[in-house]
Design an enzyme around this catalytic site. Structure first.
Site, PDB file in Angstrom:
ATOM      1  N   PHE A 163      26.828 -45.279  24.493  1.00  0.00           N
ATOM      2  CA  PHE A 163      25.890 -44.914  23.565  1.00  0.00           C
ATOM      3  C   PHE A 163      25.316 -45.901  22.515  1.00  0.00           C
ATOM      4  CE2 PHE A 163      30.058 -45.300  20.903  1.00  0.00           C
ATOM      5  CZ  PHE A 163      29.408 -45.632  19.705  1.00  0.00           C
ATOM      6  N   LYS A 187      22.656 -43.562  34.723  1.00  0.00           N
ATOM      7  CA  LYS A 187      23.418 -42.481  33.974  1.00  0.00           C
ATOM      8  C   LYS A 187      23.454 -42.697  32.504  1.00  0.00           C
ATOM      9  CE  LYS A 187      26.606 -40.956  32.392  1.00  0.00           C
ATOM     10  NZ  LYS A 187      27.085 -40.497  31.175  1.00  0.00           N
ATOM     11  N   GLU A 212      25.585 -39.619  27.384  1.00  0.00           N
ATOM     12  CA  GLU A 212      25.050 -38.140  27.106  1.00  0.00           C
ATOM     13  C   GLU A 212      24.954 -37.851  25.251  1.00  0.00           C
ATOM     14  OE1 GLU A 212      28.048 -39.307  27.881  1.00  0.00           O
ATOM     15  OE2 GLU A 212      29.390 -38.118  28.088  1.00  0.00           O
ATOM     16  N   ARG A 213      25.373 -38.922  24.462  1.00  0.00           N
ATOM     17  CA  ARG A 213      25.164 -38.896  23.277  1.00  0.00           C
ATOM     18  C   ARG A 213      23.887 -39.119  22.624  1.00  0.00           C
ATOM     19  NH1 ARG A 213      30.673 -41.493  20.990  1.00  0.00           N
ATOM     20  NH2 ARG A 213      31.269 -42.034  22.939  1.00  0.00           N
ATOM     21  N   SER A 267      34.035 -48.342  27.221  1.00  0.00           N
ATOM     22  CA  SER A 267      35.114 -48.657  26.843  1.00  0.00           C
ATOM     23  C   SER A 267      36.127 -49.296  28.090  1.00  0.00           C
ATOM     24  CB  SER A 267      35.861 -47.429  26.085  1.00  0.00           C
ATOM     25  OG  SER A 267      35.878 -46.423  27.151  1.00  0.00           O
ATOM     26  N   CYS A 302      29.791 -54.263  20.910  1.00  0.00           N
ATOM     27  CA  CYS A 302      30.831 -54.726  21.617  1.00  0.00           C
ATOM     28  C   CYS A 302      30.803 -56.311  21.159  1.00  0.00           C
ATOM     29  CB  CYS A 302      30.584 -54.704  23.009  1.00  0.00           C
ATOM     30  SG  CYS A 302      29.100 -55.738  23.631  1.00  0.00           S
ATOM     31  N   GLU A 337      40.692 -51.783  19.664  1.00  0.00           N
ATOM     32  CA  GLU A 337      39.259 -51.903  19.414  1.00  0.00           C
ATOM     33  C   GLU A 337      38.900 -50.689  18.635  1.00  0.00           C
ATOM     34  OE1 GLU A 337      35.980 -50.776  22.204  1.00  0.00           O
ATOM     35  OE2 GLU A 337      34.975 -52.319  21.379  1.00  0.00           O
TER      36      GLU A 337
HETATM   37  P1  NAD Z   1      32.446 -44.783  26.970  1.00  0.00           P
HETATM   38  O1  NAD Z   1      33.371 -45.474  27.889  1.00  0.00           O
HETATM   39  O2  NAD Z   1      33.043 -43.682  26.532  1.00  0.00           O
HETATM   40  O3  NAD Z   1      31.040 -44.198  27.779  1.00  0.00           O
HETATM   41  C1  NAD Z   1      30.495 -45.236  28.673  1.00  0.00           C
HETATM   42  C2  NAD Z   1      29.804 -44.483  29.832  1.00  0.00           C
HETATM   43  O4  NAD Z   1      31.006 -43.780  30.455  1.00  0.00           O
HETATM   44  C3  NAD Z   1      29.081 -43.086  29.271  1.00  0.00           C
HETATM   45  O5  NAD Z   1      27.811 -43.216  30.240  1.00  0.00           O
HETATM   46  C4  NAD Z   1      29.979 -42.124  29.464  1.00  0.00           C
HETATM   47  O6  NAD Z   1      29.267 -40.728  29.913  1.00  0.00           O
HETATM   48  C5  NAD Z   1      30.932 -42.472  30.668  1.00  0.00           C
HETATM   49  N1  NAD Z   1      32.329 -41.725  30.495  1.00  0.00           N
HETATM   50  C6  NAD Z   1      32.687 -41.580  29.448  1.00  0.00           C
HETATM   51  N2  NAD Z   1      34.155 -41.099  29.917  1.00  0.00           N
HETATM   52  C7  NAD Z   1      34.275 -41.270  30.992  1.00  0.00           C
HETATM   53  C8  NAD Z   1      35.249 -40.733  32.230  1.00  0.00           C
HETATM   54  N3  NAD Z   1      36.451 -40.309  31.647  1.00  0.00           N
HETATM   55  N4  NAD Z   1      34.988 -40.998  33.146  1.00  0.00           N
HETATM   56  C9  NAD Z   1      33.706 -41.287  33.759  1.00  0.00           C
HETATM   57  N5  NAD Z   1      32.762 -41.747  32.976  1.00  0.00           N
HETATM   58  C10 NAD Z   1      32.904 -41.798  31.508  1.00  0.00           C
HETATM   59  O7  NAD Z   1      31.984 -45.731  25.904  1.00  0.00           O
HETATM   60  P2  NAD Z   1      31.134 -45.606  24.702  1.00  0.00           P
HETATM   61  O8  NAD Z   1      31.822 -44.679  23.824  1.00  0.00           O
HETATM   62  O9  NAD Z   1      29.900 -44.879  25.143  1.00  0.00           O
HETATM   63  O10 NAD Z   1      30.426 -47.048  24.325  1.00  0.00           O
HETATM   64  C11 NAD Z   1      31.410 -47.733  23.448  1.00  0.00           C
HETATM   65  C12 NAD Z   1      32.276 -48.827  24.194  1.00  0.00           C
HETATM   66  O11 NAD Z   1      31.412 -49.682  25.130  1.00  0.00           O
HETATM   67  C13 NAD Z   1      32.829 -49.580  23.309  1.00  0.00           C
HETATM   68  O12 NAD Z   1      34.349 -49.749  23.926  1.00  0.00           O
HETATM   69  C14 NAD Z   1      32.235 -50.841  23.432  1.00  0.00           C
HETATM   70  O13 NAD Z   1      33.232 -52.139  23.196  1.00  0.00           O
HETATM   71  C15 NAD Z   1      31.879 -50.972  24.840  1.00  0.00           C
HETATM   72  N6  NAD Z   1      30.645 -51.648  25.058  1.00  0.00           N
HETATM   73  C16 NAD Z   1      30.906 -52.852  25.782  1.00  0.00           C
HETATM   74  C17 NAD Z   1      29.748 -53.754  26.000  1.00  0.00           C
HETATM   75  C18 NAD Z   1      29.999 -55.097  26.801  1.00  0.00           C
HETATM   76  O14 NAD Z   1      28.999 -55.587  27.059  1.00  0.00           O
HETATM   77  N7  NAD Z   1      31.202 -55.502  27.168  1.00  0.00           N
HETATM   78  C19 NAD Z   1      28.541 -53.544  25.535  1.00  0.00           C
HETATM   79  C20 NAD Z   1      28.263 -52.382  24.718  1.00  0.00           C
HETATM   80  C21 NAD Z   1      29.473 -51.650  24.656  1.00  0.00           C
END
Ligand code: NAD
Length: 498
Positions: free
Chosen positions: A149, A173, A176-177, A226, A281, A383
């Protein structure tokens, strides 16, 4: 007025009322729309559109593909303000921050315009008598991007332009937020001349993700999110034979040496820890002071700055920090602050009850600052992904390095010092993928490469730069002989280029 965000497959919007989720404006707390959540059938139709488009797109000359990307870049430049508004409306970050993040995405699109040069292989003439050898890079097929998101434009722009410039087709994909930006990006790509089916968007949650990463026609998966999910995606995707790069969470330390300029450090920390409400991140979430007295001086300086952060709706002029993305995330961040107090850390600034006047329903939180945090506390180990900075104290550089290196994450880190040897030692010994020296958020430029170490990245190949091109292509080596005469020989030994 409420809107409905849906899938975009083969150049068409796909109506889908089966399952949906609310989209909320974090600045007001109001529901402003709904997003469709794809099921397996919708995912199948997106992958089959991308599969069908692959034959002609991969056969399109690389320069022609690059020209479409060039037009796309021009359209992104033209529409940057409109895209920034969409991001602020659904994510909450300030307009200037949203614009900056889109620019970092455009930088990668600009790099991708030179893809034909990167795709050309190497040629070795006369490796044996009348024998030459050359390498070619070819696309993989249907590639998938699953994005978080916090960067609704930048991270998709780090993925699909690179993949399609290499000749792949793509299914995105988005989170969704904040799903609207992705749809605007594909509309602009179509306007730039991208053929239907080359770039598709499915909206959705874990059901869509599960269908994508196990689909037999998907060849590669780029994921950012994450760590727990990144690891699952990596394991499931690779078990299903896909190439996977899965970027995860972070806990980024900033080490401050006794000789650092504290004014500069304070400015750097305020921006890096509280910008985008800490939902980055590469945000700095741990300040590590070296030496006996530095910690007290720094905490004093930070305290007055954190207490006076300008917080409000992201579209308002002069605002430094917008709301958190959702009520659920607000609760999560708050629970970490509650936990820090229970764990015995000293809460120097408490942002939990802060609400800007007139915006009480938004998901606002003030900046929080913890001191006297120890390595065993969960607020250090995990985190938080919110506007919370913690301060830790160590006696020397070696202890700072040990602290950073023992943390499970290794995304970004920084050191502030005037001592070249300390900086060099830190950069050389630290077990982290992206390092800043007097630079608090060392996000590499588009022609370098982006990626963390340890549990911040599952997979071997980074995003951006030539690594991005390598991820989205496979290499083929051709050895050729054009005999001058019709003489033939039978060789039973392995050829040894004589
Ligand atoms: P998230 O893991 O909740 O979601 C990321 C994606 O995965 C979304 O598209 C979501 O729909 C999908 N998703 C969520 N739960 C899932 C599940 N159980 N099974 C399959 N898919 C699922 O992450 P977020 O809250 O959207 O983003 C924040 C996180 O992203 C933080 O941990 C941040 O550090 C990380 N991030 C990392 C980087 C990097 O380059 N390392 C960059 C940006 C964000």
């Amino acid at each position: 007025m409420s809107y409905h965000v849906t899938h975009y497959i083969n150049g068409q919007y796909v109506l889908d009322n089966k399952r949906s989720q609310d989209i909320t404006n974090p600045a007001t707390g109001n529901v402003i729309g709904q997003v469709a959540l794809a099921d397996k059938l919708t995912v199948d139709s997106a992958v089959s559109a991308a599969s069908a488009a692959f034959a002609s797109w991969s056969a399109t000359p690389a320069t022609r593909r690059a020209r479409i990307i060039f037009q796309f870049k021009a359209l992104l430049d033209k529409h940057i303000d409109e895209l920034a508004k969409l991001i602020t409306q659904e994510h909450g970050k300030t307009l200037s921050d949203a614009r900056g993040s889109i620019q970092r995405g455009i930088d990668v699109v600009e790099f991708v315009c030179g893809m034909p040069n990167l795709l050309k292989g190497g040629y070795a003439e006369d490796i044996a008598t009348d024998v030459d050898s050359y390498t070619i890079r070819q696309p993989l097929g249907v590639c998938v991007g699953i994005t978080p998101f916090n960067f609704p434009a930048m991270i998709p722009l780090w993925m699909f332009p690179m993949a399609i410039a290499c000749g792949n087709t793509f299914v995105l994909k988005p989170s969704e937020r904040d799903p609207s930006c992705a749809i605007r990006l594909v509309e602009l790509a179509k306007e730039a001349g991208l053929p239907d089916g080359v770039l598709n968007v499915v909206q959705g949650d874990k059901e869509a993700v599960g269908a994508l990463i196990t689909h037999p026609d998907v060849k590669a998966v780029s994921f950012v999110g994450s760590t727990v999910i990144a690891e699952q995606i990596y394991k499931t995707g690779t078990a299903h034979g896909k190439r996977v790069q899965a970027f995860g969470g972070a806990k980024n330390h900033c080490v401050i040496m006794p000789d650092a300029d504290l004014e500069q450090v304070t400015d750097a920390l305020i921006g890096a820890a509280y910008g985008s409400a800490g939902e980055r991140c590469m945000a700095i979430s741990v300040a590590v002071t070296v030496g006996e007295t530095l910690g007290d001086h720094l905490v004093k300086k930070l305290k007055s700055r954190v207490e006076t952060l300008k917080i409000g709706p992201g579209e308002m002029n002069g605002v430094e920090m917008g709301p958190l993305v959702s009520a659920e995330h607000w609760e999560r961040v708050k629970s970490y602050i509650d936990l820090g107090i229970k764990e015995g850390a000293e809460l120097v600034v408490d942002g939990r009850d802060y609400k800007p006047q007139g915006h009480e329903k938004g998901f606002y939180m003030g900046g929080s600052l913890f001191d006297k945090v120890t390595p065993s506390m969960r607020i250090y180990k995990e985190e938080i992904f919110g506007p919370v900075l913690i301060v830790m104290r160590v006696p020397d550089l070696a202890s700072a390095l040990k602290l950073v290196n023992e943390h499970e994450y290794g995304n970004g880190t920084a050191i502030f010092t005037h001592d070249g040897l300390a900086a060099r030692t830190f950069a050389s010994k630290v077990q982290v993928g992206m390092v800043g020296i007097n630079v608090p958020i060392p996000v590499p430029v588009a022609y370098q490469t982006f990626g963390g170490w340890k549990r911040s990245l599952f997979g071997d190949i980074n995003m951006q730069g030539t690594d991005g091109m390598q991820f989205y292509t496979k290499i083929k080596t051709v050895t050729q002989r054009w005999p001058k005469d019709s003489k033939t020989i039978v060789e039973f030994t392995l050829p040894t280029m004589k």
